[in-house]
Design a protein around this motif. Structure first.
Motif, short mmCIF file in Angstrom:
data_model
loop_
_atom_site.label_atom_id
_atom_site.label_comp_id
_atom_site.label_asym_id
_atom_site.label_seq_id
_atom_site.Cartn_x
_atom_site.Cartn_y
_atom_site.Cartn_z
N LEU A 148 -57.54 -70.41 -18.63
CA LEU A 148 -57.79 -71.55 -17.73
C LEU A 148 -56.49 -72.07 -17.12
O LEU A 148 -56.46 -72.48 -15.95
CB LEU A 148 -58.50 -72.68 -18.49
CG LEU A 148 -59.96 -72.45 -18.88
CD1 LEU A 148 -60.57 -73.76 -19.38
CD2 LEU A 148 -60.80 -71.89 -17.74
N GLU A 149 -55.42 -72.04 -17.91
CA GLU A 149 -54.12 -72.50 -17.38
C GLU A 149 -53.70 -71.65 -16.19
O GLU A 149 -53.21 -72.17 -15.17
CB GLU A 149 -53.04 -72.44 -18.47
CG GLU A 149 -51.68 -72.94 -17.98
CD GLU A 149 -50.56 -72.74 -19.00
OE1 GLU A 149 -50.85 -72.72 -20.22
OE2 GLU A 149 -49.40 -72.60 -18.56
N LEU A 150 -53.91 -70.33 -16.31
CA LEU A 150 -53.53 -69.46 -15.18
C LEU A 150 -54.38 -69.75 -13.95
O LEU A 150 -53.87 -69.80 -12.83
CB LEU A 150 -53.64 -67.98 -15.60
CG LEU A 150 -53.14 -66.98 -14.56
CD1 LEU A 150 -51.69 -67.24 -14.16
CD2 LEU A 150 -53.27 -65.54 -15.08
N PHE A 151 -55.68 -69.95 -14.15
CA PHE A 151 -56.54 -70.34 -13.02
C PHE A 151 -56.01 -71.63 -12.38
O PHE A 151 -55.89 -71.73 -11.16
CB PHE A 151 -57.98 -70.60 -13.51
CG PHE A 151 -58.87 -69.39 -13.50
CD1 PHE A 151 -59.18 -68.74 -12.32
CD2 PHE A 151 -59.45 -68.93 -14.67
CE1 PHE A 151 -60.02 -67.64 -12.31
CE2 PHE A 151 -60.30 -67.83 -14.67
CZ PHE A 151 -60.59 -67.19 -13.48
N GLU A 152 -55.72 -72.59 -13.23
CA GLU A 152 -55.30 -73.92 -12.75
C GLU A 152 -54.01 -73.81 -11.94
O GLU A 152 -53.92 -74.32 -10.81
CB GLU A 152 -55.09 -74.82 -13.98
CG GLU A 152 -54.83 -76.26 -13.66
CD GLU A 152 -56.12 -77.08 -13.58
OE1 GLU A 152 -56.95 -76.95 -14.49
OE2 GLU A 152 -56.28 -77.83 -12.60
N ARG A 153 -53.02 -73.14 -12.52
CA ARG A 153 -51.72 -73.08 -11.85
C ARG A 153 -51.77 -72.23 -10.60
O ARG A 153 -51.11 -72.52 -9.60
CB ARG A 153 -50.67 -72.55 -12.84
CG ARG A 153 -50.35 -73.56 -13.94
CD ARG A 153 -49.49 -72.96 -15.04
NE ARG A 153 -48.16 -72.55 -14.57
CZ ARG A 153 -47.27 -71.92 -15.34
NH1 ARG A 153 -47.56 -71.65 -16.61
NH2 ARG A 153 -46.10 -71.58 -14.85
N ALA A 154 -52.58 -71.17 -10.63
CA ALA A 154 -52.69 -70.32 -9.44
C ALA A 154 -53.39 -71.08 -8.31
O ALA A 154 -52.98 -71.00 -7.14
CB ALA A 154 -53.45 -69.04 -9.77
N GLY A 155 -54.45 -71.82 -8.66
CA GLY A 155 -55.15 -72.61 -7.65
C GLY A 155 -54.23 -73.66 -7.05
O GLY A 155 -54.18 -73.85 -5.83
N GLU A 156 -53.46 -74.30 -7.91
CA GLU A 156 -52.52 -75.32 -7.45
C GLU A 156 -51.46 -74.72 -6.53
O GLU A 156 -51.06 -75.34 -5.53
CB GLU A 156 -51.86 -75.96 -8.67
CG GLU A 156 -50.97 -77.14 -8.35
CD GLU A 156 -50.36 -77.74 -9.62
OE1 GLU A 156 -50.31 -77.04 -10.66
OE2 GLU A 156 -49.94 -78.90 -9.55
#
Lengths: 460, 211
Positions: A148-156
């Motif tokens: 989820l962290e990777l999703f979050e940071r990539a989206g950001e």
């Protein structure tokens, strides 16, 4: 939360490449499903370890791949480009590594826009690392958090399309495929799979909303594509793989019910059924993904694509240059043909659509169930069912009917030794109970419960 | 006692008949070794038909299940007679890789050929392979990988197995991206392109004339 109880596309003629009733507009102005087919490229490392020591070389490889791809895309004047970054497991487990590559790609896409006017978008596909432990821990823990962290940071950071090849239900599906047990397949896909998808995609959609990006879509890769590969190796009947493909649409649909908006992941061949149901744009792959794997659906898969993908290619040298660059060139010419047909009007596009379909569907049942006519029929059965379980049964029976009719009319070749499987799969489907609770109770006594954590699937 | 019916029951995956015929053979004082051999003939037959693309995995699976059921009945007699599987094999998917369908098929085929198979599962570290090899003393170790990025794990596993002094154990590798060239390059003893051939390759390596 949207639910789909009628088809977005009723007429198979309208289930066609380049057009979706609900197109998606990206920040740089690509309109996916808005009358243009875009190439979608994915690439991966050659055989090498990914760890802290090799990360400088990993980054160099990705810089080399993206620069070659963007240069070739500009040279060939593609109408726009979707780049998919499908991470390797260590990059999802260590989000810093995944983000290092994400930034390399985003910077390169920005530069290509500024310098060459090449409009593009990044699809970010972290791995579903939850299966790294057995039985998988699906709803908590470090693997879940890092993903989820990777999703979050990539989206950001600006990766606008969020995708995943999720694995919920695979614990049971693998065994079910080997045994050609359609009841277990339905349990894996339409009970376990759907429940996990609802949970997972609610989180992905929330992340997408926070960063004003898009929850794109999933794929039944680990399920129906595994069946396709097993069928190609003659380990299981192709008719069974075709039925699994149809049923898999129920699982993949759950992402859109949780708020995904397309384009669905390229390797989800069931996307054609999902396009008929949801009206969202879909990525597809076929003949130009032969660099990644065999398929018996190389042309028919293109009939309704909105982005056309190569699946993935390793960064190895070919006579024409590095493989990702060569793959980019193939995709560029493929989409030129789609877009020229579109420019010539609906009649011309319709001809190309029919040729893509007819050239494949007589040779393999897996191709037959992906024809627009079949997809509409299967989709109609799915949206008419009262729950995902019954939708899976209905999709399976629809596939059997389509295959049996085509075989009877000599429109489809099936090896002699596969014909008996049509009856046995159909009988197994008819034998299933009407009631989902009864089905779940029965199956929980049948499946190997040590391979999964029932509570992660709201099961006892 | 004529054991051809037992062979046939195994071939066709008729679990009930296989169990009943095994029981009858035992009651008729038939040599346990002969009973076992008749089952292996059945499994060999279905394996050969599978290799000729005449049957699919599910047919092999039901044959394997029939054999397992019969073995459950026969095993105490085999143990009492000191008859154990002649060969032991360890198998696993290498570190970093979670794909196990191919590995499971090979495991099933080896069991059908009466190998004692120790399945270590997926994502198996080199250290775990070494530990298991020391514990079970196998003649064969099978390494499986599906991802190009986990192929290097095969090399490190083989290096650690050799460094641990397991030089006489034969190592077979397989998986979609694996080639004979790669097997040679990393020092594997053999490459098996598919599950069916994995039996022949293993038998050949251990010098079993049934191959």
């Amino acid at each position: 939360m949207p639910s789909f109880n009628h088809l977005a596309i009723e007429d198979p003629a309208n289930l066609i490449f380049g057009f979706s009733p609900r197109p998606l507009v990206t920040r740089r102005g690509l309109t996916l499903g808005g009358g243009i087919v875009y190439p979608e490229i994915n690439f991966t490392l050659p055989t090498m370890f990914v760890n802290g020591e090799t990360m400088p070389e990993v980054s160099r490889q990705y810089r080399e791949m993206i620069s070659g791809v963007l240069k070739r895309a500009s040279e060939l004047s593609v109408p726009g480009l979707v780049v998919e970054f499908e991470t390797l497991p260590p990059m999802t487990e260590n989000p810093d590594w995944g983000m290092e590559v994400t930034h390399i790609l985003l910077d390169a896409l920005h530069e290509a826009d500024v310098k060459d006017g090449l409009k593009s978008v990044l699809r970010m596909t972290p791995n579903d690392t939850r299966e790294m432990v057995r039985p998988p821990v699906m709803r908590s823990g470090k693997l879940w958090e890092n993903m989820l962290e990777l999703f979050e940071r990539a989206g950001e950071a600006g990766a606008e399309l969020l995708s995943i090849e999720s694995v919920g239900g695979k614990e049971v599906n693998d065994e079910a495929l080997q045994a050609c047990d359609v009841a277990q397949v339905i349990f894996a896909l339409c009970v376990m799979g759907v429940r996990d998808m609802r949970f997972l995609w609610t989180h992905i959609r929330e992340i997408a909303d926070r960063h004003h990006v898009h929850a794109a879509g999933d794929t039944a890769c680990g399920f129906a594509n595994t069946a396709m590969v097993l069928a190609e190796q003659r380990l299981i009947p192709r008719v069974f793989a075709a039925v699994v493909r149809s049923i898999s649409a129920v699982r993949s649909l759950a992402a859109y019910e949780a708020g995904a908006v397309g384009p669905g992941k390229d390797c989800g061949y069931e996307n054609v059924i999902l396009k008929a149901i949801t009206g969202f744009p879909m990525a597809m792959e076929g003949k130009t993904a032969s660099c990644a794997h065999f398929s018996a659906v190389g042309n028919v898969a293109a009939a309704a694509c909105d982005t056309w993908s190569n699946e993935s290619v390793q960064n190895v040298r070919l006579l024409g240059g590095m493989a990702p660059t060569c793959s980019m060139e193939q995709l560029a010419y493929d989409v030129r043909l789609f877009n020229e047909a579109i420019a010539d009007g609906p009649v011309a596009a319709g001809f190309l659509q029919r040729w893509l379909v007819r050239s494949d569907i007589g040779l393999d049942p897996q191709a037959l169930v992906l024809a627009p006519e079949s997809a509409v029929q299967i989709g109609r059965e799915i949206v008419g069912a009262p729950n995902p379980y019954r939708a899976g049964v209905a999709a399976g029976l629809a596939a059997i009917d389509l295959i049996a009719d085509a075989y009877k009319d000599k429109r489809l070749q099936i090896p002699e030794r596969e014909v008996c499987w049509l009856d046995s799969i159909q009988s197994a489907l008819y034998d299933l109970p009407e009631d989902e609770t009864e089905f779940v109770d029965t199956m929980m006594d049948v499946v190997d419960r040590t391979t999964f954590r029932p509570s992660d699937y709201e099961l006892n | 006692m004529d054991l051809s019916q037992l062979t046939e029951a195994i071939k066709t995956g008729n679990r009930k008949a296989a169990a009943q015929l095994t029981q009858e053979a035992i009651e008729a004082q038939t040599d346990p070794r002969s009973i076992l051999d008749s089952m292996i003939v059945g499994m060999d037959d279905i394996g050969a038909r599978f290799q000729r693309n005449e049957v699919f995995v599910p047919e092999m699976l039901i044959a394997a299940r029939a054999m397992k059921e019969s073995m459950f009945i026969l095993e105490p007699l085999l143990i009492a007679a000191g008859i154990r599987p002649e060969f032991t094999a360890i198998i696993g998917t290498v570190q970093g890789d979670l794909h196990d369908i191919g590995k499971n098929l090979v495991s099933m085929m080896w069991k059908g050929a009466n190998f004692n198979v120790v399945d270590l599962g997926t994502n198996v570290s080199p250290e775990r392979f070494v530990e298991a090899a020391k514990e079970h003393n196998p003649q064969i170790i099978g390494l499986s990988a599906l991802l190009t990025t986990t192929m290097p794990s095969m090399k490190s596993t083989i290096e650690q197995l050799r460094a641990a002094g397991l030089s006489t154990t034969k190592i077979i590798i397989g998986g979609a991206p694996i080639t004979q060239e790669f097997a040679t390059q990393i020092g594997a003893d053999a490459f098996a392109p598919d599950a069916a051939s994995a039996v022949e390759v293993a038998r050949h390596l251990v010098g079993n004339k049934a191959a």
